[in-house]
Write a protein that holds these residues in place. Structure first.
Motif, PDB file in Angstrom:
ATOM      1  N   PHE A  72       3.169  13.653   2.956  1.00 48.97           N
ATOM      2  CA  PHE A  72       3.586  12.250   2.971  1.00 48.97           C
ATOM      3  C   PHE A  72       3.660  11.722   4.409  1.00 48.97           C
ATOM      4  O   PHE A  72       3.321  10.568   4.665  1.00 48.97           O
ATOM      5  N   ARG A 106       0.831  -1.213   0.000  1.00 51.47           N
ATOM      6  CA  ARG A 106       0.000   0.000   0.000  1.00 51.47           C
ATOM      7  C   ARG A 106       0.860   1.256   0.000  1.00 51.47           C
ATOM      8  O   ARG A 106       0.557   2.224  -0.690  1.00 51.47           O
ATOM      9  N   LEU A 161       0.219  10.749   5.282  1.00 48.90           N
ATOM     10  CA  LEU A 161      -0.138   9.493   4.619  1.00 48.90           C
ATOM     11  C   LEU A 161       0.458   8.301   5.373  1.00 48.90           C
ATOM     12  O   LEU A 161      -0.231   7.307   5.614  1.00 48.90           O
ATOM     13  N   GLY A 189       4.427   7.380  -5.752  1.00 52.12           N
ATOM     14  CA  GLY A 189       4.417   8.205  -6.951  1.00 52.12           C
ATOM     15  C   GLY A 189       3.592   9.472  -6.797  1.00 52.12           C
ATOM     16  O   GLY A 189       3.931  10.515  -7.360  1.00 52.12           O
ATOM     17  N   GLU A 190       2.499   9.408  -6.036  1.00 52.05           N
ATOM     18  CA  GLU A 190       1.646  10.579  -5.817  1.00 52.05           C
ATOM     19  C   GLU A 190       2.424  11.723  -5.156  1.00 52.05           C
ATOM     20  O   GLU A 190       2.085  12.892  -5.337  1.00 52.05           O
ATOM     21  N   PHE A 191       3.421  11.380  -4.368  1.00 51.51           N
ATOM     22  CA  PHE A 191       4.171  12.370  -3.602  1.00 51.51           C
ATOM     23  C   PHE A 191       5.585  12.575  -4.143  1.00 51.51           C
ATOM     24  O   PHE A 191       6.395  13.247  -3.519  1.00 51.51           O
ATOM     25  N   ASP A 192       5.896  11.952  -5.294  1.00 54.73           N
ATOM     26  CA  ASP A 192       7.213  12.052  -5.929  1.00 54.73           C
ATOM     27  C   ASP A 192       8.322  11.593  -4.978  1.00 54.73           C
ATOM     28  O   ASP A 192       9.391  12.175  -4.908  1.00 54.73           O
ATOM     29  N   ARG A 198       1.559   4.285  -3.258  1.00 51.77           N
ATOM     30  CA  ARG A 198       1.252   5.709  -3.095  1.00 51.77           C
ATOM     31  C   ARG A 198       2.478   6.620  -3.247  1.00 51.77           C
ATOM     32  O   ARG A 198       2.337   7.838  -3.246  1.00 51.77           O
ATOM     33  N   ARG A 253       6.406  18.283  -0.237  1.00 56.75           N
ATOM     34  CA  ARG A 253       5.517  17.123  -0.079  1.00 56.75           C
ATOM     35  C   ARG A 253       5.736  16.392   1.248  1.00 56.75           C
ATOM     36  O   ARG A 253       5.054  15.420   1.534  1.00 56.75           O
TER      37      ARG A 253
END
Length: 194
Positions: A177, A141, A180, A147-150, A145, A173
């Protein structure tokens, strides 16, 4: 914005019977820059002139050419095009005709410019390096995720309890992150600066 090279590049030209070969590549640190210079310098050439820049550190060398006619113009080409984390080596085989100080500066700086222009540019993104630990069940999981936050994974090490991840996160970010990670692990895991 600063750029580096995505892959090594090369440029060759002949100026008044002198042959010039320019080599450039991405380097992460001064040791890697010196290793590149040592590896590709030709002991049979008349001159192996170079410059590198890594963050605020830089060096250049004229290798026997008149002072300021080789290394400094190469460094000026690196900085002039907005490059960082780059090394440039210009190898010259003397052809018997003097170029003069202006001609040398144009030859070395011009070769470096043309080589860097031909190279594939890569935008350098500033990143915060940190460490987090997660259980095996959480890993898919979390990775899905990133990639969404580079976020980039610098290194991962598997342990008996799970995985320790060394991450590189863009500063803007970082807070999102961190939230998350707390949500995915129910507040159990936080980012730790190494």
């Amino acid at each position: 914005m600063a750029y580096t090279l995505d892959s090594p590049c090369e440029y060759q030209e002949e100026i008044r019977k002198s042959r010039f070969i320019t080599l450039a590549d991405h380097v992460d640190n001064p040791v890697a820059a010196q290793a590149f210079i040592d590896q590709f310098s030709d002991p049979n050439a008349s001159h192996n002139c170079w410059a590198w820049k890594v963050g605020q550190q830089y060096r250049f060398n004229d290798d026997g050419e008149p002072g300021g006619t080789a290394g400094r113009p190469i460094l000026a080409a690196i900085e002039g095009q907005g490059f960082d984390q780059v090394v440039v080596l210009v190898i010259r085989w003397y052809g018997g005709i003097q170029l003069g100080t202006g001609g040398l500066s144009r030859a070395y700086g011009g070769g470096a410019n043309k080589c860097l222009q031909a190279g594939e540019r890569l935008l350098l993104v500033e990143r915060v390096h940190c460490v987090c630990h997660c259980y095996f069940a959480e890993l898919p999981r979390l990775k899905a995720r990133l990639g969404e936050f580079d976020v980039l994974i610098d290194h991962e090490e598997f342990t008996a309890q799970g995985v320790e991840l060394n991450l590189a996160i863009p500063p803007e970010r970082f807070n999102a992150f961190t939230q998350l990670l707390a949500d995915l692990t129910r507040g159990r895991e936080l980012l730790i600066a190494p």
